[in-house]
Design an enzyme around this catalytic site. Structure first.
Site, PDB file in Angstrom:
ATOM      1  N   GLU A   1     -11.453   3.723  -5.038  1.00  0.00           N
ATOM      2  CA  GLU A   1     -11.525   2.263  -4.979  1.00  0.00           C
ATOM      3  C   GLU A   1     -12.062   1.717  -6.298  1.00  0.00           C
ATOM      4  O   GLU A   1     -13.058   2.191  -6.813  1.00  0.00           O
ATOM      5  CB  GLU A   1     -12.407   1.815  -3.816  1.00  0.00           C
ATOM      6  CG  GLU A   1     -11.902   2.254  -2.464  1.00  0.00           C
ATOM      7  CD  GLU A   1     -10.508   1.768  -2.156  1.00  0.00           C
ATOM      8  OE1 GLU A   1     -10.176   0.615  -2.472  1.00  0.00           O
ATOM      9  OE2 GLU A   1      -9.728   2.554  -1.591  1.00  0.00           O
TER      10      GLU A   1
ATOM     11  N   ARG B   1       0.871  -1.174   0.000  1.00  0.00           N
ATOM     12  CA  ARG B   1       0.000   0.000   0.000  1.00  0.00           C
ATOM     13  C   ARG B   1       0.901   1.214   0.000  1.00  0.00           C
ATOM     14  O   ARG B   1       1.760   1.351   0.867  1.00  0.00           O
ATOM     15  CB  ARG B   1      -0.874  -0.037   1.258  1.00  0.00           C
ATOM     16  CG  ARG B   1      -1.680   1.210   1.527  1.00  0.00           C
ATOM     17  CD  ARG B   1      -2.930   1.216   0.678  1.00  0.00           C
ATOM     18  NE  ARG B   1      -3.938   2.138   1.118  1.00  0.00           N
ATOM     19  CZ  ARG B   1      -3.864   3.456   1.045  1.00  0.00           C
ATOM     20  NH1 ARG B   1      -2.787   4.035   0.590  1.00  0.00           N
ATOM     21  NH2 ARG B   1      -4.868   4.201   1.439  1.00  0.00           N
TER      22      ARG B   1
ATOM     23  N   ARG C   1      -0.877  -5.675   4.444  1.00  0.00           N
ATOM     24  CA  ARG C   1      -0.114  -5.114   3.326  1.00  0.00           C
ATOM     25  C   ARG C   1       1.077  -4.332   3.858  1.00  0.00           C
ATOM     26  O   ARG C   1       1.000  -3.713   4.919  1.00  0.00           O
ATOM     27  CB  ARG C   1      -0.994  -4.171   2.488  1.00  0.00           C
ATOM     28  CG  ARG C   1      -2.193  -4.827   1.873  1.00  0.00           C
ATOM     29  CD  ARG C   1      -3.040  -3.834   1.114  1.00  0.00           C
ATOM     30  NE  ARG C   1      -3.619  -2.844   2.030  1.00  0.00           N
ATOM     31  CZ  ARG C   1      -4.521  -1.939   1.670  1.00  0.00           C
ATOM     32  NH1 ARG C   1      -4.935  -1.866   0.417  1.00  0.00           N
ATOM     33  NH2 ARG C   1      -5.008  -1.088   2.545  1.00  0.00           N
TER      34      ARG C   1
END
Length: 183
Positions: free
Chosen positions: A107, A99, A147
Site C-alpha cells: 500500500e 483493481r 472498483r
C-alpha cells in the site's frame, strides 16, 4: 374379476390383483423410481455448489483473455490499482478505478514501514511502465469499494497481472487475509 373368500370369510386377493392395483395407483410415499425427490434435490445442490466453486476458483486465478473491453488509461494509482475512462450512455467519460484481480501489492498511502513505502513505489513504477495509453480489461465484477475487478492486458495482449507476479513485485491474492509487507 371375482373376489374369492378364504376359510375365515375374508377377501382373498391374488398377487396378480395386488400388482395390478399397485401399478395403476401408487401411494405418494411409494414412488416406483429409486430416486426420491429429496435425493434429486441434494444431488442438484451438490452439482450446483461444485459448479459455483469451480467458477469462483477459475475466475480468481484465470489470466486468459476472453470477453474483454478496451479503455483509455487515466493514471496508475499503485501496484494493483489504476484509473480508466469509461464511456457513459450519453457519450461522456467518467473515471473508474480498476483493481488487478488475483494480485496484492504494498500500500502506498498506508505503508506501515519505510520498506513497504519504498516497495509500493517500485511496484507502482513497474505497473506504470507496463501500462500504455489504452488497456484491455477482462472484468470479473466489482469489489466492496466499487472498483472493477479485472485482468488487465496491454495493447499487445500481454497479461499485466501475470507480469507483476512473474517479476516478483506482487503476491497472489484471492480476497482473503493479506499478509503485511513489513518483517
Amino acid at each position: 374379476m371375482a373376489i374369492k373368500r378364504n376359510s375365515f370369510g375374508r377377501n382373498r386377493v391374488s398377487r396378480a390383483q395386488k400388482r395390478h392395483v399397485y401399478e395403476t395407483w401408487s401411494h405418494p410415499a411409494r414412488l416406483k423410481s429409486p430416486w426420491r425427490p429429496s435425493k434429486v434435490i441434494v444431488l442438484a445442490a451438490i452439482v450446483t455448489a461444485g459448479v459455483i466453486a469451480s467458477s469462483v476458483y477459475r475466475e480468481s486465478f484465470s489470466f486468459s483473455s476472453y470477453d474483454s473491453t478496451v479503455y483509455e488509461v487515466d493514471h496508475v494509482y499503485d501496484g494493483d490499482t489504476l484509473t480508466i475512462f469509461v464511456p457513459n450512455s450519453d457519450g461522456q467519460k467518467t473515471k473508474q478505478r480498476v483493481r488487478l484481480l488475483g494480485i496484492d501489492t504494498a500500500e502506498l498511502k498506508t505503508a506501515e514501514c519505510p520498506y513497504e513505502h519504498e516497495l509500493a513505489l517500485e511496484q507502482r513504477d513497474l505497473l506504470r511502465s507496463l501500462v500504455g495509453p489504452r488497456v484491455s480489461i477482462e472484468e470479473h465484477g466489482k469489489d466492496r469499494y466499487g472498483r472493477i475487478l479485472g485482468v488487465v492486458f496491454d495493447e499487445n495482449g500481454t497479461n499485466l497481472n501475470q507480469i507483476m507476479l512473474s517479476e516478483g513485485k506482487a503476491r497472489r491474492y484471492d480476497g482473503g487475509y493479506r499478509e503485511g509487507w513489513c518483517s
